[in-house]
Design a protein around this motif. Structure first.
Motif, PDB file in Angstrom:
ATOM      1  N   LYS A  12     -21.672  55.796  87.293  1.00 51.69           N
ATOM      2  CA  LYS A  12     -20.305  55.641  86.817  1.00 51.69           C
ATOM      3  C   LYS A  12     -20.259  54.474  85.852  1.00 51.69           C
ATOM      4  O   LYS A  12     -20.884  53.436  86.078  1.00 51.69           O
ATOM      5  N   LYS A  13     -19.491  54.638  84.781  1.00 47.53           N
ATOM      6  CA  LYS A  13     -19.337  53.555  83.813  1.00 47.53           C
ATOM      7  C   LYS A  13     -18.136  52.693  84.170  1.00 47.53           C
ATOM      8  O   LYS A  13     -17.259  53.091  84.936  1.00 47.53           O
ATOM      9  N   CYS A  14     -18.126  51.516  83.599  1.00 45.40           N
ATOM     10  CA  CYS A  14     -17.025  50.581  83.812  1.00 45.40           C
ATOM     11  C   CYS A  14     -15.715  51.209  83.318  1.00 45.40           C
ATOM     12  O   CYS A  14     -15.657  51.778  82.221  1.00 45.40           O
ATOM     13  N   SER A  15     -14.669  51.125  84.118  1.00 42.33           N
ATOM     14  CA  SER A  15     -13.374  51.709  83.758  1.00 42.33           C
ATOM     15  C   SER A  15     -12.681  50.947  82.640  1.00 42.33           C
ATOM     16  O   SER A  15     -11.727  51.440  82.043  1.00 42.33           O
ATOM     17  N   LYS A  74     -19.281  46.847  90.387  1.00 44.08           N
ATOM     18  CA  LYS A  74     -18.270  46.506  91.393  1.00 44.08           C
ATOM     19  C   LYS A  74     -17.229  47.615  91.454  1.00 44.08           C
ATOM     20  O   LYS A  74     -16.973  48.303  90.462  1.00 44.08           O
ATOM     21  N   VAL A  75     -16.626  47.764  92.627  1.00 47.81           N
ATOM     22  CA  VAL A  75     -15.523  48.698  92.786  1.00 47.81           C
ATOM     23  C   VAL A  75     -14.429  47.995  93.596  1.00 47.81           C
ATOM     24  O   VAL A  75     -14.705  47.364  94.622  1.00 47.81           O
ATOM     25  N   THR A  76     -13.192  48.043  93.088  1.00 45.99           N
ATOM     26  CA  THR A  76     -12.061  47.394  93.766  1.00 45.99           C
ATOM     27  C   THR A  76     -11.106  48.450  94.312  1.00 45.99           C
ATOM     28  O   THR A  76     -10.961  49.534  93.755  1.00 45.99           O
ATOM     29  N   PRO A 133      -9.576  53.846  93.475  1.00 44.82           N
ATOM     30  CA  PRO A 133     -10.345  52.615  93.216  1.00 44.82           C
ATOM     31  C   PRO A 133     -10.693  52.480  91.736  1.00 44.82           C
ATOM     32  O   PRO A 133     -10.640  53.465  90.995  1.00 44.82           O
ATOM     33  N   CYS A 134     -11.073  51.272  91.338  1.00 45.05           N
ATOM     34  CA  CYS A 134     -11.410  50.988  89.936  1.00 45.05           C
ATOM     35  C   CYS A 134     -12.813  50.402  89.863  1.00 45.05           C
ATOM     36  O   CYS A 134     -13.191  49.562  90.693  1.00 45.05           O
ATOM     37  N   TYR A 135     -13.578  50.879  88.876  1.00 41.66           N
ATOM     38  CA  TYR A 135     -14.984  50.477  88.737  1.00 41.66           C
ATOM     39  C   TYR A 135     -15.116  49.475  87.587  1.00 41.66           C
ATOM     40  O   TYR A 135     -14.521  49.646  86.523  1.00 41.66           O
ATOM     41  N   PHE A 136     -15.946  48.427  87.829  1.00 43.61           N
ATOM     42  CA  PHE A 136     -16.127  47.363  86.840  1.00 43.61           C
ATOM     43  C   PHE A 136     -17.605  47.073  86.650  1.00 43.61           C
ATOM     44  O   PHE A 136     -18.386  47.139  87.609  1.00 43.61           O
ATOM     45  N   CYS A 137     -17.972  46.737  85.440  1.00 42.89           N
ATOM     46  CA  CYS A 137     -19.254  46.072  85.224  1.00 42.89           C
ATOM     47  C   CYS A 137     -19.059  44.596  85.564  1.00 42.89           C
ATOM     48  O   CYS A 137     -17.930  44.119  85.705  1.00 42.89           O
ATOM     49  N   ASP A 138     -20.135  43.842  85.678  1.00 42.38           N
ATOM     50  CA  ASP A 138     -20.016  42.437  86.078  1.00 42.38           C
ATOM     51  C   ASP A 138     -19.192  41.638  85.076  1.00 42.38           C
ATOM     52  O   ASP A 138     -18.364  40.781  85.457  1.00 42.38           O
ATOM     53  N   ILE A 139     -19.378  41.898  83.788  1.00 47.17           N
ATOM     54  CA  ILE A 139     -18.681  41.113  82.754  1.00 47.17           C
ATOM     55  C   ILE A 139     -17.178  41.347  82.847  1.00 47.17           C
ATOM     56  O   ILE A 139     -16.380  40.382  82.893  1.00 47.17           O
ATOM     57  N   CYS A 140     -16.748  42.594  82.887  1.00 45.09           N
ATOM     58  CA  CYS A 140     -15.312  42.901  82.908  1.00 45.09           C
ATOM     59  C   CYS A 140     -14.659  42.450  84.218  1.00 45.09           C
ATOM     60  O   CYS A 140     -13.498  42.010  84.223  1.00 45.09           O
ATOM     61  N   TYR A 141     -15.390  42.543  85.304  1.00 44.48           N
ATOM     62  CA  TYR A 141     -14.803  42.142  86.591  1.00 44.48           C
ATOM     63  C   TYR A 141     -14.481  40.646  86.585  1.00 44.48           C
ATOM     64  O   TYR A 141     -13.381  40.226  86.968  1.00 44.48           O
ATOM     65  N   TYR A 142     -15.430  39.829  86.156  1.00 46.39           N
ATOM     66  CA  TYR A 142     -15.205  38.374  86.187  1.00 46.39           C
ATOM     67  C   TYR A 142     -14.216  37.943  85.108  1.00 46.39           C
ATOM     68  O   TYR A 142     -13.468  36.980  85.302  1.00 46.39           O
ATOM     69  N   MET A 143     -14.185  38.631  83.993  1.00 45.97           N
ATOM     70  CA  MET A 143     -13.196  38.286  82.961  1.00 45.97           C
ATOM     71  C   MET A 143     -11.771  38.566  83.441  1.00 45.97           C
ATOM     72  O   MET A 143     -10.837  37.826  83.098  1.00 45.97           O
ATOM     73  N   LEU A 144     -11.579  39.607  84.262  1.00 52.15           N
ATOM     74  CA  LEU A 144     -10.237  39.981  84.710  1.00 52.15           C
ATOM     75  C   LEU A 144      -9.786  39.181  85.930  1.00 52.15           C
ATOM     76  O   LEU A 144      -8.594  38.878  86.071  1.00 52.15           O
TER      77      LEU A 144
END
Length: 452
Positions: free
Chosen positions: A397-400, A409-411, A421-432
């Protein structure tokens, strides 16, 4: 889980296409690898004796193709034409052929030809008798009839060949096929397969030749939850240890437990009545010990469950209504160490379902689908086995948010996301969710995402 070369690339080898024919619910009799090898070798020897007879010992496997004369079909047809005309020419032109051996028609043809030649040599005699003319005409007509007959045979053969080409596979365009293909040796009773596919191999750092006779098993592993989904298939040698196959089995549970720091190296195969436990590590646990203790201390409960497994739910209901004097007997289960047990040491049934258990309670159905002798087209390096012949491609799965990188990551119940749920790559998760290393809000759940 796949061997790599020095550059880190996956290793691939070529194997012939093909495999076992799958028949639903077909289970073979109880067998062992040594018994199978002996029976197949005996069958091959009897077949060889039947084919070659008394000349079996004189058969030279190194016979060269150059020593054989190959006559094509066209040459045979032309040879037949020549023989057909040759009979008439010899009968007419050879005076030493006895009259008794000539057919009546050939005798007439001979007289007509001789008479025709004598008329040509006498210029004063210009007139031809009617009988001579008729004989010459009959001679010409006989040859015309013969030519027309042979032409019809030739035309029929061409039509038959065209029909055969239409309903057959043409290998003339494939490498190594057709009349121009070169073969150095003739090898009787050996595979002629040339079509291959690339499969993943184990590490081939060392070249260990396979000893003949050697059996190859087709070993299948199924999903732990979707029990009808085959996740992997291997080609395994009959003299390989069970641990060599266990180390190649991929399961997402192993990755999750390893990432959580709770990885358990223990596990077992249950094949027929034998528990094969992996006890290579000092922290390994004998899973079968608890089961064997329960079988010993709770025989009635164990027998009831065993009858349900063997007979099924419907049979149990019929037994409760009608009664039955047939009593099932529990198998005499025993345990072995997987690292010292080979496939050739076990009894099994082809097509029967067995059990692989690991990480405490993650269970997979395993099936030994096929067994055959190794042949020249197979990989001859023992260290390349087990060969992975089937494994579904992993779906990521790609980053949403960025739609570029893989999700890590998945939140769940995240108020700042448009999906749940929402899927994130590491960069987008920490930026948000973080500013200067501080979490902005915590009223949501986050998990590591593992692809499958």
């Amino acid at each position: 889980m796949v061997g790599h070369d020095e550059g880190g690339e996956d290793l691939y080898v070529s194997i012939p296409l093909g495999g076992p024919i799958y028949v639903p619910d077909l289970v073979g009799p109880l067998t062992r690898v040594p018994h199978f090898e002996i029976s197949v070798i005996q069958e091959l020897e009897s077949l060889k004796e039947e084919v070659y007879g008394d000349t079996a010992h004189d058969c030279d496997e190194d016979t060269s193709v150059d020593e054989l004369k190959i006559i094509q079909e066209d040459e045979l047809v032309n040879k037949a034409f020549e023989e057909a005309f040759k009979v008439d020419e010899l009968a007419i032109g050879n005076p030493h052929v006895s009259e008794e051996r000539l057919s009546p028609r050939l005798e007439e043809d001979k007289k007509a030809i001789v008479l025709s030649k004598s008329n040509k040599n006498q210029p004063g005699k210009r007139k031809k008798r009617k009988g001579d003319s008729k004989k010459n005409n009959s001679l010409d007509e006989s040859y015309i009839v013969k030519v027309e007959q042979l032409a019809r045979i030739k035309s029929k053969q061409e039509e038959d060949k065209a029909c055969v080409r239409l309903h057959s596979f043409s290998n003339s365009m494939m490498p190594g096929h057709g009349v121009n293909a070169k073969a150095d040796k003739i090898r009787p009773l050996k595979s002629g397969s040339v079509t291959k596919k690339q499969v993943k191999a184990s590490s081939t750092g060392s070249d260990v030749p396979v000893q003949f006779p050697e059996a190859i098993l087709s070993f299948e592993v199924y999903h732990n939850k979707k029990t009808s989904l085959k996740t992997q298939e291997f080609l395994v040698l009959g003299r390989q240890f069970l641990t060599e196959v266990k180390d190649k089995i991929y399961c997402l549970t192993d990755e999750i437990m390893e990432k959580a720091g709770k990885y358990d190296p223990s596990g077992y195969f249950l094949i027929e009545d034998v528990f094969c436990n992996d006890m290579r590590e000092s922290s390994s646990v004998d899973y079968s010990e608890t089961i064997l203790d329960w079988l010993e201390n709770s025989k009635n409960d164990a027998l009831e469950k065993w009858e349900y497994i063997v007979a099924g739910d419907l049979r149990q209901k019929q037994k409760a209504l009608l009664g039955s004097d047939n009593k099932q007997q529990l198998p005499r289960f025993k345990s072995l160490h997987m690292q010292s047990t080979r496939f050739c040491d076990l009894n099994f049934q082809l097509g029967s379902g067995y059990l692989y258990c690991h990480q405490g309670d993650c269970k997979h159905l395993i099936v030994i689908r096929d067994m055959r002798l190794i042949h020249l087209e197979d990989v001859q390096n023992r260290s390349a086995y087990p060969l992975i012949t089937h494994q579904p491609k992993l779906h990521f799965k790609k980053c949403s948010v960025c739609k570029i990188y893989r999700a890590e990551k998945v939140t769940v119940d995240d108020k700042w996301t448009s999906e749940n749920p929402c899927y994130f790559c590491d960069i987008c998760y920490y930026m948000l969710h973080y500013v200067n290393g501080t979490l902005l809000y915590s009223d949501f759940s986050v998990y590591d995402y593992h692809h499958e």
